[in-house]
Write a protein that holds these residues in place. Structure first.
Motif, PDB file in Angstrom:
ATOM      1  N   VAL A  78       0.854  -1.182   0.000  1.00 45.62           N
ATOM      2  CA  VAL A  78       0.000   0.000   0.000  1.00 45.62           C
ATOM      3  C   VAL A  78       0.887   1.227   0.000  1.00 45.62           C
ATOM      4  CG1 VAL A  78      -0.233   0.067   2.512  1.00 45.62           C
ATOM      5  CG2 VAL A  78      -2.004   1.081   1.086  1.00 45.62           C
ATOM      6  N   ARG A  79       0.415   2.255  -0.689  1.00 45.23           N
ATOM      7  CA  ARG A  79       1.207   3.483  -0.839  1.00 45.23           C
ATOM      8  C   ARG A  79       0.279   4.688  -0.802  1.00 45.23           C
ATOM      9  NH1 ARG A  79       4.423   5.746  -5.921  1.00 45.23           N
ATOM     10  NH2 ARG A  79       5.775   7.082  -4.714  1.00 45.23           N
ATOM     11  N   ASN A  80       0.727   5.773  -0.189  1.00 45.59           N
ATOM     12  CA  ASN A  80      -0.026   7.028  -0.111  1.00 45.59           C
ATOM     13  C   ASN A  80       0.462   7.963  -1.218  1.00 45.59           C
ATOM     14  OD1 ASN A  80      -1.378   9.331   0.574  1.00 45.59           O
ATOM     15  ND2 ASN A  80      -0.433   9.587   2.568  1.00 45.59           N
ATOM     16  N   ASN A  81      -0.458   8.405  -2.068  1.00 45.26           N
ATOM     17  CA  ASN A  81      -0.093   9.297  -3.163  1.00 45.26           C
ATOM     18  C   ASN A  81      -0.333  10.768  -2.876  1.00 45.26           C
ATOM     19  OD1 ASN A  81       0.864   7.349  -4.849  1.00 45.26           O
ATOM     20  ND2 ASN A  81      -1.106   6.981  -5.810  1.00 45.26           N
ATOM     21  N   TYR A 119       0.774  15.906   0.884  1.00 39.36           N
ATOM     22  CA  TYR A 119       0.877  16.611   2.163  1.00 39.36           C
ATOM     23  C   TYR A 119       0.050  15.989   3.284  1.00 39.36           C
ATOM     24  CZ  TYR A 119       2.658  20.096  -1.037  1.00 39.36           C
ATOM     25  OH  TYR A 119       3.364  20.730  -2.020  1.00 39.36           O
ATOM     26  N   VAL A 120      -0.674  14.906   3.009  1.00 44.08           N
ATOM     27  CA  VAL A 120      -1.596  14.355   3.989  1.00 44.08           C
ATOM     28  C   VAL A 120      -1.131  12.975   4.436  1.00 44.08           C
ATOM     29  CG1 VAL A 120      -3.987  13.698   4.431  1.00 44.08           C
ATOM     30  CG2 VAL A 120      -3.495  15.600   2.902  1.00 44.08           C
ATOM     31  N   GLU A 121      -1.068  12.800   5.750  1.00 50.57           N
ATOM     32  CA  GLU A 121      -0.706  11.504   6.312  1.00 50.57           C
ATOM     33  C   GLU A 121      -1.971  10.662   6.447  1.00 50.57           C
ATOM     34  OE1 GLU A 121       0.392  10.882  10.663  1.00 50.57           O
ATOM     35  OE2 GLU A 121       2.347  10.926   9.659  1.00 50.57           O
ATOM     36  N   GLY A 122      -1.856   9.370   6.172  1.00 51.58           N
ATOM     37  CA  GLY A 122      -3.016   8.488   6.244  1.00 51.58           C
ATOM     38  C   GLY A 122      -2.847   7.407   7.277  1.00 51.58           C
ATOM     39  N   ILE A 136     -10.133  -0.044   7.249  1.00 54.80           N
ATOM     40  CA  ILE A 136     -10.559   1.314   7.578  1.00 54.80           C
ATOM     41  C   ILE A 136      -9.454   2.246   7.105  1.00 54.80           C
ATOM     42  CG2 ILE A 136     -11.208   2.923   9.407  1.00 54.80           C
ATOM     43  CD1 ILE A 136     -11.931   0.389  11.092  1.00 54.80           C
ATOM     44  N   ILE A 137      -9.802   3.147   6.213  1.00 59.40           N
ATOM     45  CA  ILE A 137      -8.850   4.152   5.731  1.00 59.40           C
ATOM     46  C   ILE A 137      -9.289   5.474   6.331  1.00 59.40           C
ATOM     47  CG2 ILE A 137      -7.896   5.329   3.726  1.00 59.40           C
ATOM     48  CD1 ILE A 137      -8.512   2.780   2.118  1.00 59.40           C
ATOM     49  N   TYR A 138      -8.393   6.094   7.051  1.00 62.46           N
ATOM     50  CA  TYR A 138      -8.709   7.334   7.753  1.00 62.46           C
ATOM     51  C   TYR A 138      -7.894   8.486   7.194  1.00 62.46           C
ATOM     52  CZ  TYR A 138      -9.340  10.737  11.441  1.00 62.46           C
ATOM     53  OH  TYR A 138      -9.633  11.882  12.126  1.00 62.46           O
ATOM     54  N   ASN A 139      -8.531   9.611   7.021  1.00 67.45           N
ATOM     55  CA  ASN A 139      -7.995  10.882   6.563  1.00 67.45           C
ATOM     56  C   ASN A 139      -8.194  11.004   5.052  1.00 67.45           C
ATOM     57  OD1 ASN A 139      -7.065  13.399   7.046  1.00 67.45           O
ATOM     58  ND2 ASN A 139      -5.130  12.778   7.952  1.00 67.45           N
ATOM     59  N   ASN A 140      -8.038  12.173   4.529  1.00 67.06           N
ATOM     60  CA  ASN A 140      -8.259  12.421   3.105  1.00 67.06           C
ATOM     61  C   ASN A 140      -7.025  12.034   2.307  1.00 67.06           C
ATOM     62  OD1 ASN A 140     -10.864  13.387   3.426  1.00 67.06           O
ATOM     63  ND2 ASN A 140     -10.113  15.417   3.959  1.00 67.06           N
ATOM     64  N   VAL A 141      -6.829  10.736   2.160  1.00 68.01           N
ATOM     65  CA  VAL A 141      -5.674  10.200   1.441  1.00 68.01           C
ATOM     66  C   VAL A 141      -6.167   9.401   0.253  1.00 68.01           C
ATOM     67  CG1 VAL A 141      -4.165  10.089   3.444  1.00 68.01           C
ATOM     68  CG2 VAL A 141      -5.605   8.152   2.900  1.00 68.01           C
ATOM     69  N   LEU A 187      -1.996  -2.106  11.798  1.00 65.42           N
ATOM     70  CA  LEU A 187      -2.250  -0.678  11.790  1.00 65.42           C
ATOM     71  C   LEU A 187      -1.021  -0.014  11.184  1.00 65.42           C
ATOM     72  CD1 LEU A 187      -4.046   1.483  14.197  1.00 65.42           C
ATOM     73  CD2 LEU A 187      -1.679   2.107  13.809  1.00 65.42           C
ATOM     74  N   ILE A 188      -1.244   0.756  10.128  1.00 64.04           N
ATOM     75  CA  ILE A 188      -0.120   1.396   9.439  1.00 64.04           C
ATOM     76  C   ILE A 188      -0.389   2.885   9.347  1.00 64.04           C
ATOM     77  CG2 ILE A 188       1.234   1.508   7.328  1.00 64.04           C
ATOM     78  CD1 ILE A 188       0.251  -1.278   6.649  1.00 64.04           C
ATOM     79  N   ARG A 189       0.559   3.665   9.808  1.00 64.14           N
ATOM     80  CA  ARG A 189       0.522   5.110   9.595  1.00 64.14           C
ATOM     81  C   ARG A 189       1.352   5.368   8.347  1.00 64.14           C
ATOM     82  NH1 ARG A 189       1.158   9.350  14.283  1.00 64.14           N
ATOM     83  NH2 ARG A 189      -0.239   7.782  15.054  1.00 64.14           N
ATOM     84  N   ILE A 190       0.713   5.944   7.337  1.00 61.29           N
ATOM     85  CA  ILE A 190       1.364   6.095   6.041  1.00 61.29           C
ATOM     86  C   ILE A 190       1.667   7.569   5.799  1.00 61.29           C
ATOM     87  CG2 ILE A 190       1.169   5.609   3.590  1.00 61.29           C
ATOM     88  CD1 ILE A 190      -0.897   3.473   4.344  1.00 61.29           C
ATOM     89  N   ALA A 191       2.943   7.858   5.682  1.00 58.40           N
ATOM     90  CA  ALA A 191       3.399   9.236   5.485  1.00 58.40           C
ATOM     91  C   ALA A 191       3.033   9.735   4.087  1.00 58.40           C
ATOM     92  CB  ALA A 191       4.905   9.304   5.677  1.00 58.40           C
ATOM     93  N   PRO A 192       2.998  11.064   3.890  1.00 60.49           N
ATOM     94  CA  PRO A 192       2.736  11.598   2.556  1.00 60.49           C
ATOM     95  C   PRO A 192       3.798  11.141   1.562  1.00 60.49           C
ATOM     96  CG  PRO A 192       2.581  13.321   4.214  1.00 60.49           C
ATOM     97  CD  PRO A 192       3.115  12.112   4.886  1.00 60.49           C
TER      98      PRO A 192
END
Length: 105
Positions: free
Chosen positions: A50-53, A56-59, A95-100, A73-78
């Motif tokens: 999984v990757r955050n695209n 500026y937003v952390e997921g 569960i995906i949290y935040n606008n990522v 549980l993974i905190r995914i950096a911008p």
């Protein structure tokens, strides 16, 4: 000579009519919400990344089993590099949290 022209014409026609298409699996992109394995189109016992695209937003990605126990549980950096997920089971929920925008591949 007539046979040569016919064969040459058919060869040119086939040469220009055949298109080479490169098939590359497109990563699946998902935003904030609750998902199941079927929603995400993921297969059981397969390692996914999984990757955050978002620049500026952390997921946050939470994987929960049928007993409502957190499996990962993974905190995914911008603009993160790929994070490997655990082998998945069919009863897992995501569960995906935040606008990522998370890509599963």
């Amino acid at each position: 000579m007539k046979k040569f022209i016919t064969v040459f014409s058919i060869s040119l026609f086939l040469l220009f009519s055949i298109n080479t298409v490169t098939a590359i699996a497109q990563p699946k992109t998902y935003s904030q919400g609750f998902y199941t394995m079927n929603d995400l189109g993921l297969n059981e016992n397969t390692l996914y990344k999984v990757r955050n695209n978002e620049p500026y937003v952390e997921g946050l990605l939470i994987i929960v089993d049928s007993d409502k126990k957190i499996q990962q549980l993974i905190r995914i950096a911008p603009n993160s590099t790929e994070n490997t997920l655990i082998p998945l089971k069919n009863d897992y929920k995501f569960i995906i949290y935040n606008n990522v925008r998370l890509n599963f591949s």
